[in-house]
Design an enzyme around this catalytic site. Structure first.
Site, PDB file in Angstrom:
ATOM      1  N   ARG A   1       0.839  -1.201   0.000  1.00 50.95           N
ATOM      2  CA  ARG A   1       0.000   0.000   0.000  1.00 50.95           C
ATOM      3  C   ARG A   1       0.883   1.263   0.000  1.00 50.95           C
ATOM      4  O   ARG A   1       0.995   1.945  -1.016  1.00 50.95           O
ATOM      5  CB  ARG A   1      -0.949  -0.009   1.207  1.00 50.95           C
ATOM      6  CG  ARG A   1      -2.117   0.964   1.089  1.00 50.95           C
ATOM      7  CD  ARG A   1      -1.783   2.397   1.497  1.00 50.95           C
ATOM      8  NE  ARG A   1      -1.392   2.527   2.901  1.00 50.95           N
ATOM      9  CZ  ARG A   1      -0.897   3.635   3.417  1.00 50.95           C
ATOM     10  NH1 ARG A   1      -0.729   4.723   2.668  1.00 50.95           N
ATOM     11  NH2 ARG A   1      -0.533   3.687   4.680  1.00 50.95           N
TER      12      ARG A   1
ATOM     13  N   GLU B   1      -4.088  10.108  10.828  1.00 48.41           N
ATOM     14  CA  GLU B   1      -3.235  10.732   9.811  1.00 48.41           C
ATOM     15  C   GLU B   1      -2.689  12.073  10.297  1.00 48.41           C
ATOM     16  O   GLU B   1      -3.411  12.862  10.900  1.00 48.41           O
ATOM     17  CB  GLU B   1      -4.035  10.938   8.510  1.00 48.41           C
ATOM     18  CG  GLU B   1      -3.122  11.275   7.341  1.00 48.41           C
ATOM     19  CD  GLU B   1      -3.888  11.644   6.071  1.00 48.41           C
ATOM     20  OE1 GLU B   1      -5.105  11.895   6.145  1.00 48.41           O
ATOM     21  OE2 GLU B   1      -3.241  11.685   5.012  1.00 48.41           O
TER      22      GLU B   1
HETATM   23  C1  LIG Z   1      -1.521   7.982   5.121  1.00 44.15           C
HETATM   24  C2  LIG Z   1      -1.626   7.956   3.616  1.00 44.15           C
HETATM   25  O1  LIG Z   1      -0.703   7.725   2.953  1.00 44.15           O
HETATM   26  S1  LIG Z   1      -3.088   8.233   2.947  1.00 44.15           S
HETATM   27  C3  LIG Z   1      -3.124   7.456   1.431  1.00 44.15           C
HETATM   28  C4  LIG Z   1      -4.496   7.280   1.044  1.00 44.15           C
HETATM   29  N1  LIG Z   1      -4.573   6.551  -0.181  1.00 44.15           N
HETATM   30  C5  LIG Z   1      -4.784   7.156  -1.333  1.00 44.15           C
HETATM   31  O2  LIG Z   1      -4.904   8.368  -1.447  1.00 44.15           O
HETATM   32  C6  LIG Z   1      -4.874   6.213  -2.467  1.00 44.15           C
HETATM   33  C7  LIG Z   1      -5.035   6.868  -3.766  1.00 44.15           C
HETATM   34  N2  LIG Z   1      -6.214   7.739  -3.768  1.00 44.15           N
HETATM   35  C8  LIG Z   1      -7.206   7.635  -4.655  1.00 44.15           C
HETATM   36  O3  LIG Z   1      -7.223   6.770  -5.506  1.00 44.15           O
HETATM   37  C9  LIG Z   1      -8.256   8.674  -4.578  1.00 44.15           C
HETATM   38  O4  LIG Z   1      -7.744   9.771  -3.851  1.00 44.15           O
HETATM   39  C10 LIG Z   1      -9.566   8.169  -3.909  1.00 44.15           C
HETATM   40  C11 LIG Z   1     -10.150   7.081  -4.779  1.00 44.15           C
HETATM   41  C12 LIG Z   1      -9.281   7.592  -2.552  1.00 44.15           C
HETATM   42  C13 LIG Z   1     -10.559   9.323  -3.765  1.00 44.15           C
HETATM   43  O5  LIG Z   1     -10.626   9.965  -5.004  1.00 44.15           O
HETATM   44  P1  LIG Z   1     -11.531  11.279  -5.270  1.00 44.15           P
HETATM   45  O6  LIG Z   1     -12.893  10.999  -4.839  1.00 44.15           O
HETATM   46  O7  LIG Z   1     -11.279  11.635  -6.674  1.00 44.15           O
HETATM   47  O8  LIG Z   1     -10.973  12.386  -4.309  1.00 44.15           O
HETATM   48  P2  LIG Z   1      -9.555  13.050  -4.197  1.00 44.15           P
HETATM   49  O9  LIG Z   1      -8.492  12.137  -4.685  1.00 44.15           O
HETATM   50  O10 LIG Z   1      -9.546  14.409  -4.765  1.00 44.15           O
HETATM   51  O11 LIG Z   1      -9.449  13.111  -2.625  1.00 44.15           O
HETATM   52  C14 LIG Z   1      -9.850  14.243  -1.891  1.00 44.15           C
HETATM   53  C15 LIG Z   1     -11.142  14.035  -1.175  1.00 44.15           C
HETATM   54  O12 LIG Z   1     -10.980  13.075  -0.141  1.00 44.15           O
HETATM   55  C16 LIG Z   1     -11.365  13.664   1.099  1.00 44.15           C
HETATM   56  N3  LIG Z   1     -10.619  13.036   2.148  1.00 44.15           N
HETATM   57  C17 LIG Z   1      -9.367  13.254   2.539  1.00 44.15           C
HETATM   58  N4  LIG Z   1      -9.079  12.449   3.560  1.00 44.15           N
HETATM   59  C18 LIG Z   1     -10.156  11.707   3.806  1.00 44.15           C
HETATM   60  C19 LIG Z   1     -10.452  10.715   4.741  1.00 44.15           C
HETATM   61  N5  LIG Z   1      -9.553  10.284   5.614  1.00 44.15           N
HETATM   62  N6  LIG Z   1     -11.675  10.143   4.707  1.00 44.15           N
HETATM   63  C20 LIG Z   1     -12.588  10.555   3.828  1.00 44.15           C
HETATM   64  N7  LIG Z   1     -12.364  11.499   2.912  1.00 44.15           N
HETATM   65  C21 LIG Z   1     -11.159  12.069   2.912  1.00 44.15           C
HETATM   66  C22 LIG Z   1     -11.029  15.124   0.917  1.00 44.15           C
HETATM   67  O13 LIG Z   1     -11.681  15.930   1.854  1.00 44.15           O
HETATM   68  C23 LIG Z   1     -11.529  15.348  -0.502  1.00 44.15           C
HETATM   69  O14 LIG Z   1     -12.927  15.430  -0.487  1.00 44.15           O
HETATM   70  P3  LIG Z   1     -13.696  16.598  -1.272  1.00 44.15           P
HETATM   71  O15 LIG Z   1     -13.426  16.354  -2.721  1.00 44.15           O
HETATM   72  O16 LIG Z   1     -15.120  16.379  -0.908  1.00 44.15           O
HETATM   73  O17 LIG Z   1     -13.139  17.901  -0.789  1.00 44.15           O
END
Ligand SMILES: CC(=O)SCCNC(=O)CCNC(=O)[C@H](O)C(C)(C)COP(=O)(O)OP(=O)(O)OC[C@H]1O[C@@H](n2cnc3c(N)ncnc32)[C@H](O)[C@@H]1OP(=O)(O)O
Length: 518
Positions: A11, A141
């Site tokens: 991951r 986080e």
């Molecule tokens: C500790 C870490 O390393 S965290 C790593 C987390 N993993 C990832 O990010 C994996 C890759 N991410 C992805 O594929 C995408 O970001 C997804 C599928 C998870 C979400 O994609 P999208 O819906 O397009 O949103 P995007 O990528 O812009 O993420 C931002 C959104 O997530 C929200 N968000 C951020 N953190 C969180 C959380 N912990 N829980 C829920 N929502 C969250 C933000 O507020 C934002 O929401 P908004 O658009 O309503 O303002």
């Protein structure tokens, strides 16, 4: 107390720039990590990411179900009601690592929620998970920045989580901002305030302190730590699994389930799958970290293992090597010869050592694979005197111009200079050389075959062996040269044959052979 190790190569490791693992690669790594290295848990993906990721998680959970280790497979999910949970359930998962906000800045700045609203959302996810039979671990986080700037927020969140059905709380230094003192202080604070809580610490390496921070965190009584193979991970990466094994076993003596003898295998596999080379000086897994370069160290090893530390290569399925180069002495060469099963007389040993040092001056390292060539070269030339010497030469190669060679040589103490062009640099060199021979009315040998090889596994900077076959007055003679440069090797082979010819009036093929092969 036994420390739990959760590896997140699949991951967080995949969040390394340019790294993407496919379904088959993820399953292979998951199996190696759980079956061979025996890490306690693995985090295999973030929920919702893609169809490919879904298929990969499904493949891993199917395998884990058959092998009774489904609870060891974790998937990061978001505070999004039942969306991440359904994704995980459909992929066959049983554990969510719920990404909650560990700093006030993040909850307000990114989610645009109050801490209370956030906790309500988290409680909702935890409750749905419970109904679905999914275990919840919680990431805080940006926890490290939370502890630095809004500790009261962190304590509030953990207090709330303690009221929920949460199995583990995971403390990430998300931006890699901590030092070992802070890691110790903040983890101690968590352990003291919330006894009987399973805390994992998750380090990032932005200041090159991930392993040091893990070391400090483990001294506070936390229950687990996160690692990645080869230190992959977002930005500068995470704490490398191999280094963490080292400190767990050698510095902290903490009980763990890891099999360190398999760490080299998984490192190489992840190197292949990620396409990111392991740095040669990477502790424990780097190609050169069990190689002694200096002659004094090799000598000390032979006498009383004086230069060994606890990180014996055999522990990690590796062997100690002795580098050959300008800093190696007789002891290094002897160690390599022992490995090859070769014994040399003191005189030949001295010559081989001189040659290795000379080559090491031009090339960073001479490998054990080079050694048989060097020995053959030294032994073959040992009975030939040095009447002909090439003092200087200048070879030029330019686009659209014929190669040019200027040489200055010595024959029986007298100096001769000449210049010539040719079809290649070596050809130009030879033409200049034969001009001198012609002026002196000397008969020279005729080149009939030219053969170049590099030691097995050699790269472009490897040693080159040039074997040249000559015809001299109807007799076939072979000579060889060895150098980091192909033309230099050919020149060396040439000078060698000229010296043999110069030395006497030998005509019988057997005599030539004897001279050159002795
Ligand atoms: C500790 C870490 O390393 S965290 C790593 C987390 N993993 C990832 O990010 C994996 C890759 N991410 C992805 O594929 C995408 O970001 C997804 C599928 C998870 C979400 O994609 P999208 O819906 O397009 O949103 P995007 O990528 O812009 O993420 C931002 C959104 O997530 C929200 N968000 C951020 N953190 C969180 C959380 N912990 N829980 C829920 N929502 C969250 C933000 O507020 C934002 O929401 P908004 O658009 O309503 O303002």
């Amino acid at each position: 107390m036994k420390i739990e190790v959760m590896d997140t190569t699949l991951r967080d490791g995949e969040q390394t720039t340019g790294v993407s693992f496919n379904e088959g690669e993820k399953l292979a790594m998951a199996r190696l990590l759980l079956e061979e290295i025996k890490v306690d848990r693995i985090e295999v993906a973030s929920a919702r990411v893609s169809e490919g990721e879904f298929a990969a998680v499904k493949g891993i959970t199917e395998w884990a179900r058959k092998n009774n280790c489904l609870e060891k497979i974790e998937v990061l999910g978001f505070v999004d009601g039942d969306i991440s949970l359904n994704w995980i359930k459909d992929a066959g998962g049983k554990v969510i690592n719920l990404l909650t906000k560990g700093s006030k800045k993040h909850v307000q700045g990114q989610l645009r929620k109050t801490p209370e609203q956030h906790m309500e959302d988290v409680a909702k996810v935890v409750s749905i998970a419970e109904d679905m039979g999914i275990t919840v671990n919680v990431y805080l986080e940006d926890w490290s920045n939370g502890m630095l700037t809004s500790p009261e927020y962190v304590f509030y969140v953990v207090g709330e989580l303690k009221k929920m059905n949460v199995k583990r709380i995971m403390l990430p230094d998300t931006l890699g901002v901590l030092n070992p003192d802070q890691s110790f202080a903040f983890c101690s604070d968590m352990v003291d305030r919330f006894p009987d809580t399973h805390f994992d610490f998750h380090a990032h390496n932005d200041y090159d302190m991930a392993v040091a921070n893990v070391f400090s965190a483990l001294k506070t009584g936390i229950s687990g730590i996160h690692t990645t193979v080869n230190g992959l991970g977002e930005r500068a990466g995470n704490a490398p699994l191999a280094s963490v094994i080292g400190i767990l076993n050698d510095h902290l003596n903490l009980q763990n389930s890891l099999d360190e003898s398999k760490i080299t295998t998984i490192s190489k596999v992840v190197e292949q799958f990620s396409g990111l080379r392991i740095p040669e000086n990477q502790p424990i897994t780097g190609y050169n970290v069990f190689t002694q370069c200096s002659g004094v160290h090799a000598d000390g090893d032979s006498k009383d293992n004086l230069y060994f530390n606890n990180l014996m290569p055999e522990r990690f399925g590796r062997n100690r090597r002795y580098a050959l180069g300008k800093t190696s002495g007789k002891a290094n060469i002897k160690k390599n010869l022992e490995e090859l099963g070769i014994e040399l007389s003191p005189e030949h040993m001295k010559k081989v050592t001189q040659k290795v040092i000379e080559l090491g001056d031009k090339k960073k390292i001479v490998t054990i694979e080079d050694l048989p060539f060097i020995i053959a070269d030294v032994l073959k030339s040992s009975s030939v005197k040095d009447a002909i010497k090439i003092r200087n030469y200048n070879l030029s190669l330019a686009h659209d111009l014929r190669p040019l060679a200027s040489i200055s040589m010595e024959i029986n103490g007298k100096r001769y200079d000449e210049t010539a062009v040719g079809d290649g640099q070596y050809d130009a060199f030879m033409r200049a050389l034969w001009r001198i021979y012609k002026k002196l009315d000397k008969v020279h040998p005729i080149l009939v075959d030219y053969w170049v090889s590099i030691p097995p596994g050699g790269k472009t900077d490897a040693l080159v062996e040039t074997m040249i076959t000559w015809d001299y007055k109807g007799v076939e003679i072979k000579s060889r040269g060895l150098s980091a440069d192909q033309t230099e090797a050919a020149i060396e082979a040439t000078v060698k044959v000229l010296n043999v010819i110069e030395e006497g009036s030998l005509t019988r093929q057997a005599d030539w052979k004897e001279k050159l092969e002795k």
